[in-house]
Design a protein around this motif. Structure first.
Motif, short mmCIF file in Angstrom:
data_model
loop_
_atom_site.label_atom_id
_atom_site.label_comp_id
_atom_site.label_asym_id
_atom_site.label_seq_id
_atom_site.Cartn_x
_atom_site.Cartn_y
_atom_site.Cartn_z
N ARG A 66 8.64 9.44 5.14
CA ARG A 66 8.59 9.75 6.57
C ARG A 66 9.18 8.66 7.45
N ARG A 67 9.38 7.47 6.92
CA ARG A 67 9.92 6.38 7.73
C ARG A 67 11.24 5.90 7.15
N PRO A 68 12.20 5.63 7.99
CA PRO A 68 13.53 5.24 7.51
C PRO A 68 13.70 3.74 7.32
N TRP A 69 12.63 2.95 7.42
CA TRP A 69 12.77 1.51 7.32
C TRP A 69 11.82 0.95 6.28
N ALA A 75 12.33 5.11 14.48
CA ALA A 75 11.02 5.24 15.10
C ALA A 75 10.21 4.02 14.68
N SER A 76 9.73 3.28 15.65
CA SER A 76 9.05 2.02 15.32
C SER A 76 7.70 1.86 16.01
N HIS A 77 7.15 2.93 16.55
CA HIS A 77 5.88 2.82 17.25
C HIS A 77 4.76 2.35 16.32
N ASN A 78 4.78 2.80 15.07
CA ASN A 78 3.75 2.36 14.14
C ASN A 78 3.84 0.87 13.87
N LEU A 79 5.05 0.34 13.82
CA LEU A 79 5.26 -1.09 13.61
C LEU A 79 4.83 -1.87 14.87
N ARG A 80 5.14 -1.35 16.03
CA ARG A 80 4.73 -2.02 17.27
C ARG A 80 3.21 -2.05 17.41
N TRP A 81 2.56 -0.95 17.03
CA TRP A 81 1.09 -0.91 17.04
C TRP A 81 0.54 -2.02 16.14
N LEU A 82 1.19 -2.21 14.99
CA LEU A 82 0.77 -3.23 14.04
C LEU A 82 0.86 -4.64 14.61
N VAL A 83 1.81 -4.91 15.47
CA VAL A 83 1.91 -6.26 16.04
C VAL A 83 1.07 -6.43 17.29
N TRP A 93 -3.03 4.60 18.17
CA TRP A 93 -2.92 5.33 16.92
C TRP A 93 -4.30 5.58 16.34
N GLU A 94 -4.55 6.76 15.82
CA GLU A 94 -5.73 7.04 15.01
C GLU A 94 -5.41 6.50 13.62
N LEU A 95 -6.38 5.91 12.96
CA LEU A 95 -6.13 5.17 11.72
C LEU A 95 -5.42 6.01 10.65
N GLN A 96 -5.89 7.20 10.35
CA GLN A 96 -5.26 7.99 9.30
C GLN A 96 -3.84 8.40 9.68
N GLU A 97 -3.63 8.74 10.94
CA GLU A 97 -2.29 9.07 11.41
C GLU A 97 -1.36 7.87 11.23
N TRP A 98 -1.86 6.68 11.58
CA TRP A 98 -1.07 5.46 11.45
C TRP A 98 -0.75 5.17 9.98
N LEU A 99 -1.76 5.29 9.11
CA LEU A 99 -1.53 5.04 7.69
C LEU A 99 -0.50 6.00 7.12
N PHE A 100 -0.60 7.28 7.47
CA PHE A 100 0.36 8.26 6.96
C PHE A 100 1.77 8.02 7.50
N SER A 101 1.90 7.33 8.63
CA SER A 101 3.23 7.06 9.18
C SER A 101 4.01 6.09 8.30
N MET A 107 0.82 -1.19 0.00
CA MET A 107 0.00 0.00 0.00
C MET A 107 0.86 1.25 0.00
N ALA A 108 1.97 1.26 0.74
CA ALA A 108 2.80 2.46 0.84
C ALA A 108 3.36 2.88 -0.50
N GLU A 109 3.66 1.93 -1.35
CA GLU A 109 4.25 2.27 -2.64
C GLU A 109 3.21 2.75 -3.64
N THR A 110 1.93 2.46 -3.42
CA THR A 110 0.91 2.83 -4.38
C THR A 110 -0.01 3.94 -3.88
N SER A 111 0.11 4.34 -2.65
CA SER A 111 -0.78 5.37 -2.09
C SER A 111 -0.27 6.76 -2.41
#
Length: 130
Positions: free
Chosen positions: A68-71, A96-104, A55-63, A1-5
């Motif tokens: 914006r992310r180095p990984w 910064a990995s909070h978005n990834l931790r939220w995902l797990v 995380w609020e969904l749109q904030e998380w998606l934009f992360s 999704m990140a590559e096509t959004s």
């Protein structure tokens, strides 16, 4: 999704996000209407272990905007009672990995251990047999 959004838009599409995940990620949602108990527990474990608001969904998606992310996500391996996730940090020792931790956590992780920097060859040798 990140590559096509289109990260320049006001909102990112949510149609491919499961309803239970969307429900947990909405501040105004009837919390738990779609989210199962595992997601609710995961949300609370994330908040407790990281002293963070969910995380609020749109904030998380934009992360996940590649600018914006180095990984980058590379692989994930499930074995016995754990899942090991491989991300490429482009050599950065701290990310910064909070978005990834939220995902797990939200799908049901009981804990998420610290990031462990390893060479890619080491990863392959450790996880080829899993």
């Amino acid at each position: 999704m990140a590559e096509t959004s289109d990260f320049d838009s006001e909102e990112l599409p949510e149609d491919s996000i499961p309803g239970w995940f969307t429900d947990v990620s909405r501040e105004d949602a009837n919390f738990g209407a779609l989210a199962g108990q595992a997601a609710i527990r995961g949300d609370r474990r994330y908040q407790d272990s990281h002293n963070e608001d969910p995380w609020e969904l749109q904030e998380w998606l934009f992360s996940f905007d590649p600018e914006r992310r180095p990984w980058a996500w590379w692989d994930g391996v499930a074995a016995q009672d754990k899942v090991v996730i491989w991300v490429d940090t482009n050599g950065d020792p701290v990310i910064a990995s909070h978005n990834l931790r939220w995902l797990v956590y939200v799908p049901g992780a009981v804990s998420a251990s610290r990031l462990d920097l390893q060479d890619s060859m080491n990863w392959r040798m450790q996880h080829d047999d899993l």
